[in-house]
Structure formats: C-alpha cells, structure tokens
Design a protein around this motif. Structure first.
Motif, short mmCIF file in Angstrom:
data_model
loop_
_atom_site.label_atom_id
_atom_site.label_comp_id
_atom_site.label_asym_id
_atom_site.label_seq_id
_atom_site.Cartn_x
_atom_site.Cartn_y
_atom_site.Cartn_z
N TRP A 46 -30.89 -19.44 36.95
CA TRP A 46 -29.61 -19.31 36.26
C TRP A 46 -28.75 -18.20 36.88
O TRP A 46 -29.25 -17.30 37.55
CB TRP A 46 -29.79 -19.06 34.77
CG TRP A 46 -30.55 -17.83 34.37
CD1 TRP A 46 -30.36 -16.54 34.78
CD2 TRP A 46 -31.62 -17.78 33.41
NE1 TRP A 46 -31.23 -15.69 34.15
CE2 TRP A 46 -32.02 -16.42 33.30
CE3 TRP A 46 -32.27 -18.72 32.62
CZ2 TRP A 46 -33.05 -16.00 32.46
CZ3 TRP A 46 -33.28 -18.30 31.78
CH2 TRP A 46 -33.66 -16.96 31.70
N ALA A 47 -27.46 -18.30 36.65
CA ALA A 47 -26.50 -17.31 37.12
C ALA A 47 -25.13 -17.69 36.56
O ALA A 47 -24.91 -18.84 36.19
CB ALA A 47 -26.46 -17.27 38.65
N PRO A 48 -24.19 -16.75 36.50
CA PRO A 48 -22.85 -17.05 35.98
C PRO A 48 -21.95 -17.67 37.04
O PRO A 48 -22.12 -17.44 38.23
CB PRO A 48 -22.33 -15.68 35.55
CG PRO A 48 -23.01 -14.72 36.48
CD PRO A 48 -24.37 -15.30 36.75
N GLU A 49 -20.99 -18.44 36.58
CA GLU A 49 -20.01 -19.06 37.47
C GLU A 49 -18.70 -19.24 36.73
O GLU A 49 -18.68 -19.53 35.53
CB GLU A 49 -20.50 -20.42 37.97
CG GLU A 49 -19.52 -21.10 38.92
CD GLU A 49 -20.00 -22.47 39.38
OE1 GLU A 49 -19.39 -23.01 40.30
OE2 GLU A 49 -20.96 -22.99 38.78
N GLY A 50 -17.59 -19.05 37.43
CA GLY A 50 -16.29 -19.32 36.85
C GLY A 50 -15.87 -18.33 35.80
O GLY A 50 -15.12 -18.67 34.88
N PRO A 57 -21.88 -18.65 43.16
CA PRO A 57 -22.75 -19.75 42.73
C PRO A 57 -23.84 -20.12 43.72
O PRO A 57 -24.51 -21.14 43.55
CB PRO A 57 -21.76 -20.91 42.57
CG PRO A 57 -20.65 -20.59 43.51
CD PRO A 57 -20.52 -19.11 43.51
N GLY A 58 -24.07 -19.30 44.72
CA GLY A 58 -25.04 -19.65 45.75
C GLY A 58 -26.49 -19.59 45.32
O GLY A 58 -27.34 -20.21 45.96
N MET A 59 -26.82 -18.84 44.25
CA MET A 59 -28.23 -18.71 43.88
C MET A 59 -28.83 -20.04 43.39
O MET A 59 -29.84 -20.49 43.93
CB MET A 59 -28.42 -17.59 42.86
CG MET A 59 -28.17 -16.21 43.46
SD MET A 59 -28.35 -14.84 42.28
CE MET A 59 -30.10 -14.56 42.30
N ASN A 322 -20.85 -25.43 50.45
CA ASN A 322 -20.22 -24.16 50.84
C ASN A 322 -20.38 -23.07 49.79
O ASN A 322 -19.84 -21.97 49.95
CB ASN A 322 -18.73 -24.38 51.15
CG ASN A 322 -17.95 -24.92 49.97
OD1 ASN A 322 -18.44 -24.94 48.84
ND2 ASN A 322 -16.74 -25.37 50.23
N ARG A 323 -21.13 -23.33 48.73
CA ARG A 323 -21.45 -22.26 47.78
C ARG A 323 -22.48 -21.29 48.36
O ARG A 323 -22.61 -20.17 47.89
CB ARG A 323 -22.01 -22.86 46.48
CG ARG A 323 -21.02 -23.67 45.67
CD ARG A 323 -21.72 -24.35 44.51
NE ARG A 323 -22.75 -25.28 44.95
CZ ARG A 323 -23.75 -25.72 44.18
NH1 ARG A 323 -23.86 -25.29 42.94
NH2 ARG A 323 -24.63 -26.58 44.67
N ILE A 324 -23.22 -21.73 49.35
CA ILE A 324 -24.31 -20.92 49.89
C ILE A 324 -23.82 -20.10 51.07
O ILE A 324 -23.44 -20.64 52.11
CB ILE A 324 -25.49 -21.81 50.33
CG1 ILE A 324 -26.02 -22.61 49.14
CG2 ILE A 324 -26.60 -20.95 50.92
CD1 ILE A 324 -27.16 -23.55 49.50
#
Length: 430
Positions: A46-50, A57-59, A322-324
């Motif tokens: 999990w991780a935050p986005e936006g 968001p790469g995790m 391309n998030r990574i």
C-alpha cells in the motif's frame, strides 16, 4: 548480519525519532488488482496516491512487476505470487482500511509499503498476526512492533549518517532545516550525534532552523540557515546547510540559492528522498543548483550495477509503466522488501503451508537473507536488534554517502557506513 548481543532491553514501546513526520519521499498505489487464488500466495503493498502530500505510485507498481517476474519464472515452489494494492490516501482512516482489507484478503504479509499512519495500520495487522516487511521507515511502530521487519534504518539512520557525512566533509558550522513539528523536534539530536560520531570539527549542536511543512517559499528559513551556518573559521572548514523537509526540500533549496552567491563556500546536503535523481534532473541536471550537494542514502546509488536485476525486471515485466522510477528510494525499498520475501518463502518446504504464521517464523528464526549487495545480510533475531529503546527493530544500520556530481547522484565512497553506535548514542539523548 553479524550477531550483536545487547545488554539493554530492546522491546519497550517508546516514541520514535520519526513519529508523525513526513520527511522522505514515498510512493502511491492503485486499487487492488489481484484476485484470491487457492494455490496462490497473497500479499499486499500500500501507499498513497493523488493527494497533496507525498505521492509516488511506483511502490505498488514495482510490487506488481516483481510478481509478474516471479510468476513467469514458475512462482514460489510452483505457487503464484498474488499482489493486492491499496491507497491509504495519506489518511489515518485510509491506512486502517488498507490494513482491514489485508486481513480480509488473508494476506501472508504486507510488503514494501509506505504510510505515515503506523498507529492506524499496525494494530489491525498485529491482531491478525500479519508481518509488515520492508516499510519505508516513517513511523514509531515500524521500529517497535514485533511484527515489523524493516529492511533499512529509516529516517533515524539517514539523519545520523548525514551528520557523519557532513563531518567527513569538514563542515565547520552546520545549520539543520527541519519541519516545525513534534517529529522534527527529534532530528537535531540525531544529527548532532552523527556529527560527533564522525569526529566533526563542526560546532555542535548544529543551528536548528524550524520551517513549515507545506510552505511554497522558504526565504525566511533560508536566511536563518545561512546565518546559522556562518563560520569565521580560518582552518579550511566549510559552512554547511542540510535540509530535511521531504518533498519540500527542493522548494527550500530554490529559496536558498536565491540568497547565496554562486561562489560562496556553502555546502548543501539532505537525505535520500529530499534530494534524489528526479529532482536533480528537473532542476537542470549538470547545471542544477544542487550540483555538489551531499545526500545520505540507504542503498547504493541508482547507477550502481547492483540494481541491474531490478532494472531488467522493470524493462521486461512493467510494460512501460512510467510510475516506476528505478532511482526512487521507495521503488528501491519495495524491490529489497520483495527480494527478502521471496527468500523467506523459498526457505519453506515445498509442501509446507504458506501462512502469515509460517512467513513470520521464517523471518524470526531463519537464516540471514541476502539482497544482492543492496543491503548487508538481513536477519531479525533477538541478538540482531538495536540497543535503542526508540527503534529496537532496526537491524540494518548501514547508510551510503552520495553526492550530486555532473548531474548524477554518485557514491562518495565505496561500501556502506555503519551508524549503529551513533544511533545508540543519539537515542540515549532522546
């Protein structure tokens, strides 16, 4: 990791040096994409986005690419690795919901994740006995909960290491710019411990400059830092300013450069996440005002060949996602955490049930886990824990010294620097 016997009690729950402070960059997440598989091994990232806070968001994207790679190689003892993802929205309620979903999906571990809300997510995980492997290193619970298995030393190691790196850089006077909050209040002591541990000629304590977390300009803080780092030394020492404002670190340095003559002998510094390759690229590459800036990290520099395996997986299994960003410390932490998970799972017998209990037992009692040289061997036995009551779960006390050179973050010296003694000494003062 070499066994280290401790003479102090390391299991007390106490306020960590990093409680409730967002100083490092993190990563965002997507809605869950996995479906339960009776023959699969379910995990969550999990991780935050936006949000308006820290978002990368790469995790979870890295977690999904890792699972595709493992499954293409035949899985774990023939079982598919199924990754659920969750967005905690940088909110305590969101973190609790992600933890509740992890329990509902019966995952065997939460892996390579980012959240600032340890109190909200750790209690539900502890209630279900689900291990938390490779968190980003932001919260008290990550370094005190017996179900947490950090793969790096978190912010405490970075701050202590940054002090030692500044000492090695012959800083005569140091100013620390940090958030004006409770978590930020702990940072000066860790930095000062690092300065002392590095044999600094610098004046200790460092000048403490408090700054708002969400400012759009840091002119006042920049002026205070410049004044606080001023030195009258004639012995060749430097004025040094280190900023630890997480995603706002770049904003601070933009304000700072407007006050400082380009030829002024002021050394700038930060920790990984405050200064990283994407920021250097955005601010001009080799012409960036960050040229020459020190950055203390957990892992080898992004250009190091030890990351080749991760880069290959991203090329072949991320499908151009391309998030990574493979230079991002959150993506790197996810890779290291999943590498550790894979080793723990493969240590189980092929016909053994894979549950949260068996994964936890493999982590608690198994052999040292190797990560391809990206960290020292990792092991979470009692004798490996740190003799510091604020963060006893730290078993990796190593950092790396990096510097922006010709527009790239590059290693200043070979190998890792161990800040174990500095952490234990600094924690005694907290």
């Amino acid at each position: 990791m070499t066994a280290r016997r401790r003479s102090t009690q390391v299991t007390a729950l106490a306020a960590a040096a990093v409680a409730c402070v967002s100083l490092l960059s993190g990563c965002g997440a997507l809605p869950g994409t996995a479906e339960a598989d009776d023959d699969g091994i379910a995990v969550m990232t999990w991780a935050p986005e936006g949000t308006r806070a820290t978002d990368v968001p790469g995790m979870p994207a890295m977690a999904q690419a890792f699972a595709r790679w493992v499954n293409a190689e035949g899985g774990i003892h023939g079982r598919r690795l199924e990754v659920f993802t969750c967005d905690d929205h940088n909110e305590s309620v969101g973190a609790a919901r992600c933890a509740a979903r992890a329990v509902e999906e019966d995952v065997v571990a939460v892996v390579g994740s980012y959240s600032q809300h340890g109190r909200s997510f750790m209690s539900p995980l502890e209630g279900a006995a689900i291990p938390y492997l490779g968190g980003y290193g932001l919260t008290e619970e990550e370094f005190t909960s017996p179900l947490s298995y950090p793969v790096n030393g978190g912010l405490p190691a970075l701050v202590a290491g940054n002090g030692q790196q500044l000492a090695a850089g012959r800083c005569d006077r140091v100013a620390l710019v940090r958030p004006d909050n409770v978590g930020g209040d702990q940072l000066p002591r860790l930095l000062d411990a690092g300065l002392r541990g590095g044999g600094a000629t610098a004046a200790v304590p460092a000048a403490d400059v408090r700054a708002p977390e969400d400012a759009t300009s840091y002119r006042d803080a920049a002026r205070q830092a410049l004044e606080g780092s001023a030195t009258g030394s004639k012995g060749g020492g430097r004025s040094c300013v280190t900023a630890m404002l997480g995603g706002r670190t770049g904003t601070f340095f933009d304000s700072f450069r407007r006050l400082v003559d380009a030829d002024a002998p002021v050394r700038t510094a930060s920790v990984v996440g405050g200064v990283q390759q994407s920021l250097v690229d955005r601010t001009g590459g080799s012409a960036s005002p960050l040229e020459g800036t020190y950055a203390t990290g957990w892992y080898p520099a992004g250009s190091d060949r030890r990351w080749d395996a991760m880069r290959k997986v991203v090329r072949e299994h991320a499908f151009g996602d391309n998030r990574i960003d493979t230079d991002d410390p959150g993506v790197q932490t996810t890779w290291v955490a999943y590498t550790a998970l894979r080793a723990a799972l493969e240590s189980l017998d092929a016909d053994e049930a894979v549950t949260a209990d068996t994964v936890r037992d493999a982590l608690d009692n198994g052999g040292a886990i190797r990560t391809g040289g990206l960290t020292p061997p990792l092991r979470w036995h009692y004798e490996d824990l740190l003799a510091a009551h604020d963060f006893p779960r730290i078993v990796n006390t190593s950092v790396t010294y990096q510097r922006v050179d010709a527009g790239r973050l590059a290693a200043v010296r070979d190998g890792f620097v161990d800040v174990e003694r500095t952490l234990e000494g600094g924690a005694a003062d907290l």
